[in-house]
Design an enzyme around this catalytic site. Sequence first.
Site, PDB file in Angstrom:
ATOM      1  N   ASP A  84       0.828  -1.208   0.000  1.00 29.29           N
ATOM      2  CA  ASP A  84       0.000   0.000   0.000  1.00 29.29           C
ATOM      3  C   ASP A  84       0.860   1.256   0.000  1.00 29.29           C
ATOM      4  O   ASP A  84       1.401   1.652   1.030  1.00 29.29           O
ATOM      5  CB  ASP A  84      -0.910  -0.012   1.223  1.00 29.29           C
ATOM      6  N   ASP A 298      -1.663   5.186  -6.104  1.00 27.37           N
ATOM      7  CA  ASP A 298      -1.826   4.388  -4.892  1.00 27.37           C
ATOM      8  C   ASP A 298      -2.006   2.917  -5.247  1.00 27.37           C
ATOM      9  O   ASP A 298      -2.942   2.553  -5.954  1.00 27.37           O
ATOM     10  CB  ASP A 298      -3.051   4.894  -4.115  1.00 27.37           C
TER      11      ASP A 298
END
Length: 429
Positions: A84, A298
């Site tokens: 992440d 992201d």
Amino acid sequence: MLLILFSLSLFTLPFSQSNSVSLPFPLSLSEKPSNISPIYGSQLYAKKPSSHGSFKLPFKYSSTALVVSLPIGTPPQPTDLVLDTGSQLSWIQCHDKVKKKLPPLPKPKTASFDPSLSSSFSLLPCNHPICKPRIPDFTLPTSCDQNRLCHYSYFYADGTLAEGNLVREKFSLSNSLSTPPVILGCAQASTENRGILGMNKGRLSFISQAKISKFSYCVPARTGSNPTGLFYLGDNPNSSRFKYVTMLTFPESQSSPNLDPLAYTLPMKGIKIAGKRLNISPAAFKPDAGGSGQTMIDSGSDLTYLVDEAYEKVKEEVVRLVGAKMKKGYVYAAVADMCFDARVTAEVGRRIGGISFEFDNGVEILVGRGEGVLTEVEKGVKCVGFGRSERLGIGSNIIGTVHQQNMWVEYDLTNRRIGFGGAECSRLK
């Protein structure tokens, strides 16, 4: 799954941001005698220098998440973590036996890491600087538990919760390569069945604590069962053919309600569909005085989220091209409404053609072609891979993994740039 959270830049920590990502990996790997303990804040080290200039491992593309398995602890225990780049704190799912040391909490769906089996595991006490935020309204609430240990609660924009104690533990990437003990969360209450490998620019992220200044991954297309990709820490041997975009950077002290200074922010200029540049003001992709409009990349977000101005222009063009085929009245997760029954998606893909993102200096990246511009959101339904960010309560643009498929994405922190290079990711070894 959207794993964007608040900035964690308010911690008072014993090392500065200026040296947290300045050392390259693994060119800076140095020989250290095995009987010397690693020091907190020091870089990754190896018993033998690496001759390849990088460390690589495969990851699973599981339920729209990039899942890497990393050995953690002494002796190492394989632990699944979601890669992440949109959040900072790494955390692991902790085994029930940790309750001998921590106050009881509801256990997570699965238990993976057993602290009682690791000789390098240690708990952070309440007097550690990380448990002393400078302001009361701290985005990572920390507190003292009944055992005078540092307790944390972590909430993500998609509703994910992780709660437990902050600890130190090391990652053993290979028999000869390991990190020093890094600060991470040891979750006992969690809505997820995996942990998180936090990879943003914050000083508590995995890459900052381990002094890694470059990493990359290749996301496979969502076809077949259990597709796999490749993840590099350090130099990528394919980087000579990458197209690079210079990141926008902001001081951590910058106070804007909607700005995340620790995110990887790109100077996006526009979107093309079927070769047509949409009439979207470049200002829609650039943070305003309050931070709204920031465009981030992201790996923890599935869809690409756009502010309303940009989303409406994309939808207008999709309706013009394939409006008659859209699934009437259907909205996925309250954020995406450009959706189709699976039986017509091949034709829809042909009509839409391709989608490209435009960035500074004339860089254009093809992010989807044909039926690849669609993503399955439930059995028999596919949507164009965009959602409305403002329905999530955020005013930012977020480039998710749906628009990172079949390409290398390299994060080069030393040169403050993001690289893109096409690849058949599922075939990489």
